[in-house]
Design an enzyme around this catalytic site. Structure first.
Site, PDB file in Angstrom:
ATOM      1  N   GLU A  96      19.481 -41.182  55.514  1.00  0.00           N
ATOM      2  CA  GLU A  96      18.847 -40.177  54.661  1.00  0.00           C
ATOM      3  C   GLU A  96      19.507 -38.687  54.990  1.00  0.00           C
ATOM      4  O   GLU A  96      19.449 -37.979  53.840  1.00  0.00           O
ATOM      5  CB  GLU A  96      17.324 -40.302  55.189  1.00  0.00           C
ATOM      6  N   ASP A  97      19.796 -38.305  55.980  1.00  0.00           N
ATOM      7  CA  ASP A  97      20.250 -37.127  56.321  1.00  0.00           C
ATOM      8  C   ASP A  97      21.640 -36.860  56.736  1.00  0.00           C
ATOM      9  O   ASP A  97      22.218 -35.727  56.712  1.00  0.00           O
ATOM     10  CB  ASP A  97      19.198 -36.531  57.732  1.00  0.00           C
TER      11      ASP A  97
END
Ligand code: MN
Length: 722
Positions: A96-97
């Site tokens: 996600e990051d």
């Protein structure tokens, strides 16, 4: 027998903050207690990748980011989860990051870890937007429905737990939103999975973040009241303890603190005063086995009088998430009620950590057991408990549906959740929104991409229905919709469309027939018409026209009746009707001879089905009614450009590799599509095939056939006759 000891250690540590940093070395030593050395090694490698991926990122607290996934992994380790789940917990935010991809995780840690991380990322994308409280239940189900591996949910819960523990750094409005979501979505999921320790902590953190003022007031009240209770509480515990010792029962007794949130909820939902809720002593007794549970119950009922009607045997009839315990309320000294819970060590373990208890790593267990099979095992265990008391209906409704759903949970563009049966399509979705939306549906977008109307929807997708005011349902939809609402809606709309089409066709047929008798509908007297309708037992002219259009009545006979003629005249002109082209519900092209514009055509009326258009030389119309002319009608094409028709072509082709590809290329070059190919027969040298081709008219078909004939492999080619 020892009083005052803490209850069995919960699955989740009661750490209140992260004042001391939890390091990878701490995690490894925790894991060494139950994992193999090479498994701990792999978790360490996951840590290295996580640290590398999150390098340079910090959390709102100012800490390096990696401390967050480490804290999540810690909670998973406290639940004694396997090493794949721990590794995935450490990596849960990298997709996600950070730039780290699923492929890389797959390459380094295998499919299982990659799928777990992917699953957590998918849940992160799922945004609960709706303000409607009733939708929370559906949202919880949707989360579980999307998740194929229940460990993904456990990681998500651990993730949320750490975020809640470090919520203080967030802006107040964001804090309240996250707290609300925790109370409405995550805590109930933990409860549904039987994870009470997790649920309690999420509720406590959520409550104080959402209602800081109420929580503070309650806490002060509990503190004040608590001081006066310490002495009587100890006396009661002592009294129970010595009675149990006298009976030879070994076990642990502990006083229970009621949580602030449960006090708050009781006050709010049941309108009790603080004193009513709080002025209760709560004690838990944990013993070795089921027998001893009932013996202990006898002991406490002997010591203090039980409150009638308040005894509950959740051992014989467990709660739907598998919770087992004996609950009773006693009249204590000075009439203060004492709430008692009695259960076995095993029941306590299940009561605290629920599904996670079943998951706990068992040394030597074969790794072939898939995640889902473990979830099923847990389910089976709970089901068995339920079956033994014949109370499985509630259980099935609550738990099984969640874990192995028969439903898909989809979003409307506004973020509302629509629950549909499994295999539902965008058409089902459209009719679920409103029958008008279904009837006017022309296209669907799934997650903003155009998608076929027949595609099976998946949980979590956002579906947008594109409508057009003039659109109508397609009869083909009936072959793939799964909901009764869609089916009824389509049928209903088609029926009224069919009546409308039949009326129009009936009117044209009757007008033509009257024309050949040198009259017209407006010239028929109303009295004559009423008389006829009466005789035919029809309500009005429309009903008569529909009857004619559907092929139930002959237009020529009706016309003759209208003008009072019995037998046909010799000089009566045969009527010819123009065919507009588009197939509908009362006008169909025969599948035997596939007429196309340019072909001489003839119409055959068949009762209830309307008009079927054949080629004039079609054998299927030859014998019967043609000569009598009673059920057939002369037709001609009216010009309507650029419509698509279907023509059937038979070929015999040499058996050479690539022959079919060459033919397909010629067909495509002429702007036609192959709708269907059937292989009729084959010998050593050649193959006979029938092509269904889309064409505009005879001329177009002739061009295609000329092109095909030029191919050396095409030995014979002809249009198929009816
Ligand atoms: Mn996270």
């Amino acid at each position: 027998m020892a009083a005052g000891q803490p209850a069995a250690p919960g699955a989740v540590s009661a750490a209140t903050g992260d004042s001391t940093r939890f390091l990878i070395s701490d995690l490894c030593s925790e894991l060494e207690a139950y994992l193999e050395p090479e498994e701990v090694e792999e978790v360490y490698r996951a840590y290295l990748l996580g640290a590398e991926s999150h390098e340079g990122q910090t959390r709102k607290t100012g800490e390096p980011y990696i401390y967050h996934p480490l804290a999540v992994a810690r909670t998973m380790a406290e639940m004694r989860m396997d090493h794949q789940a721990i590794s995935a917990a450490i990596l849960h935010d990298v997709m996600e990051d950070t730039a780290t991809s699923k492929d890389r995780i797959h390459a380094e840690f295998g499919e299982e870890v990659a799928e777990l991380v992917d699953g957590v990322s998918k849940l992160t994308h799922l945004q609960f937007q709706s303000k409607a409280e009733a939708q929370a239940e559906n949202f919880r189900k949707m989360m579980l429905a999307i998740t194929r591996d229940i460990r993904v949910i456990l990681i998500k819960l651990a993730d949320r737990l750490h975020n809640m523990r470090t919520l203080g750094v967030m802006r107040p409005d964001k804090r309240r939103r996250i707290a609300k979501e925790t109370l409405e979505i995550y805590a109930p999921i933990a409860q549904r999975l039987g994870m009470n320790a997790m649920r309690r902590e999420l509720e406590a953190l959520g409550f104080s973040a959402k209602h800081p003022w109420r929580a503070a007031v309650l806490e002060r009240a509990v503190h004040r009241a608590g001081g006066n209770r310490r002495e009587p509480m100890r006396n009661i515990e002592q009294a129970i303890c010595s009675r149990m010792e006298a009976a030879g029962i070994v076990g642990r007794i502990s006083g229970r603190e009621k949580s602030l949130y449960s006090i708050y909820r009781k006050m709010r939902d049941k309108h009790h005063s603080f004193e009513d809720v709080f002025d209760v002593f709560a004690i838990r007794i944990i013993v070795d086995d089921v027998d001893t549970c009932y013996r202990s119950l006898g002991v406490v009922h002997n010591l203090y009088k039980p409150v009638p009607g308040r005894f509950k045997d959740y051992i014989a009839i467990p709660k739907s998430n598998g919770y087992q315990s004996l609950h009773t309320i006693l009249f204590g000294p000075q009439g203060i009620p004492i709430e008692i819970q009695i259960r076995s060590t095993e029941m306590d373990r299940v009561a605290e950590s629920g599904i996670a208890a079943h998951w706990q790593y068992k040394a030597g267990s074969e790794s072939s057991r898939t995640a889902q099979s473990r979830a099923r095992e847990w389910l089976k265990d709970v089901l068995e408990i339920q079956n033994s008391v014949g109370n499985s209906i509630e259980f099935l409704e609550n738990v099984k549906v969640d874990l192995f759903p028969d439903e898909v949970y989809t979003f409307t563009p506004e973020g509302d959740i629509l629950v549909l049966p499994r295999d539902a399509t965008p058409i089902d979705f459209a009719y679920a929104v409103h029958s008008d939306v279904g009837n006017r549906c022309v296209a669907a977008k799934i997650d903003r991409q155009l998608a076929p109307l027949s595609v099976r929807l998946q949980s979590g997708q956002t579906v947008e229905i594109v409508t057009s005011p003039g659109a109508r349902p397609n009869p083909a939809w009936l072959s793939f919709v799964v909901t009764g609402k869609a089916r009824t809606g389509i049928r209903h709309c088609l029926k009224s469309m069919q009546s409308e089409e039949a009326r129009t066709l009936g009117e044209r047929l009757l007008e033509k027939a009257l024309e050949s008798l040198d009259t017209s509908l407006p010239r028929i007297s109303p009295a004559r018409l009423d008389q006829m309708l009466d005789a035919m037992q029809l309500a009005d002219l429309d009903a008569l026209l529909i009857d004619i259009g559907l092929g139930n009545r002959m237009a020529s006979l009706v016309a003759r009746q209208m003008v009072g003629k019995e037998a046909p005249d010799a000089n009566e002109e045969p009527t010819t009707l123009a065919v507009k082209g588009t197939e509908g519900l009362v006008l169909n092209y025969a599948r035997c001879c596939h007429p196309i514009p340019g072909d001489p055509i003839i119409g055959q009326l068949s009762a209830g089905r309307g008009l079927v258009v054949h080629r004039e030389n079609c054998r299927n119309v030859l014998h019967e009614s043609r000569d009598r002319g009673d059920r057939t009608i002369a037709l001609e094409w009216s010009h309507e450009p650029q419509l698509q028709f279907t023509a059937a072509v038979r070929t015999r082709t040499a058996n050479r590799r690539g022959a079919l590809a060459d033919m397909a290329a010629v067909i495509a070059d002429h702007g036609s599509n192959i709708e269907h190919i059937s292989f009729n027969e084959q010998d050593g040298h050649s193959t006979a095939m029938t092509f269904l081709l889309t064409v505009r008219d005879r001329q177009h078909l002739a061009q295609i056939m000329r092109g095909l004939r030029r191919l050396p492999d095409v030995l014979r080619i002809a249009r198929q006759r009816g």
